[in-house]
Design an enzyme around this catalytic site. Sequence first.
Site, PDB file in Angstrom:
ATOM      1  N   HIS A 109      14.157   8.262  31.470  1.00 48.96           N
ATOM      2  CA  HIS A 109      15.128   8.498  30.399  1.00 48.96           C
ATOM      3  C   HIS A 109      15.053   7.398  29.338  1.00 48.96           C
ATOM      4  O   HIS A 109      14.926   6.214  29.665  1.00 48.96           O
ATOM      5  CB  HIS A 109      16.555   8.458  30.955  1.00 48.96           C
ATOM      6  CG  HIS A 109      16.946   9.625  31.797  1.00 48.96           C
ATOM      7  ND1 HIS A 109      16.467   9.822  33.068  1.00 48.96           N
ATOM      8  CD2 HIS A 109      17.810  10.642  31.550  1.00 48.96           C
ATOM      9  CE1 HIS A 109      17.022  10.918  33.571  1.00 48.96           C
ATOM     10  NE2 HIS A 109      17.830  11.440  32.667  1.00 48.96           N
TER      11      HIS A 109
ATOM     12  N   ASN B  52      10.538   1.691  36.080  1.00 50.10           N
ATOM     13  CA  ASN B  52      11.727   2.513  35.850  1.00 50.10           C
ATOM     14  C   ASN B  52      12.858   2.156  36.806  1.00 50.10           C
ATOM     15  O   ASN B  52      14.017   2.016  36.403  1.00 50.10           O
ATOM     16  CB  ASN B  52      11.353   3.992  35.997  1.00 50.10           C
ATOM     17  CG  ASN B  52      12.500   4.929  35.657  1.00 50.10           C
ATOM     18  OD1 ASN B  52      13.356   4.625  34.837  1.00 50.10           O
ATOM     19  ND2 ASN B  52      12.503   6.089  36.296  1.00 50.10           N
TER      20      ASN B  52
END
Length: 276
Positions: free
Chosen positions: A112, A142
């Site tokens: 994201h 991440n």
Amino acid sequence: MKLFLPLLSSFLLTTALYSAPTQCEGLYYTNEAPDILNPKLQIKTKELCYSGFAIMHSGLSRTPLWAAEHLTKEGLRHKSKRTNDFHPEEQLSTDERAELADYARSGYDRGHLAPAADMGNKQAQHECFTLANMVPQNSENNRGIWSAIEGATRHLTKQKGSLYVITGVIFNGSQVKRIGGRVLVPTKLYKAIYDPARQAGAAYIVTNAPSNDYEVLSIAELEKQSGVRLFPKMSQSAKEDAMDLPDPQGYHGNSYNNTTNKDIMYLIEKLLKRMF
């Protein structure tokens, strides 16, 4: 007249290059989106407006160039259950958008730019799982340092009350990787933060690699690296001076969108791939 025409052409080109109108109300500081300074990044771009964030999408990379949010202390008090309903963006043509198949067995996370943990209601949760908000991101990055930077940004918002955040990517070099033969893999990710009360800003930046290393840059330095003028109304002197940002170490698990949950999802996905 012969001298005037080249000057006029130069003026029109410059105006087109630096104008950044936006239809996404309330998400950018003074409602002015970043300016794309690198002409190569301007091709096939499209602005997408959502309830909790805005995207500048590239049909060339099939990723966002950036996601913009206006984070507030009050807004972060609202929690919404994480949906994990990743989906292609129907507002984009099929030849310019990423598909779920592009990420399957790629070895990269669907990372994201506007994080799920920033979204305070069901609609915003669903919207933030559009692939238009995703980039191929190294899984260790991440779930590690990037998750911590997201947590540190929410922590800073709760301290300051209101921040404007632009999270973006950089593609460096002539040998940028692709997944699915279509989606470009960014070489770096950044999170630029502007404090309107202090009229100051700075940015975190990381290499898209299995590392917990990060840097804090001035907005001016980040603009040089990214080819994007991030906060058009921010003074140049403020851009040159990086404000203090919290050390992200220690902000893992800042909310439900934490490293542990991401790791669990990663293991489930790996298991399903082996089964099917």
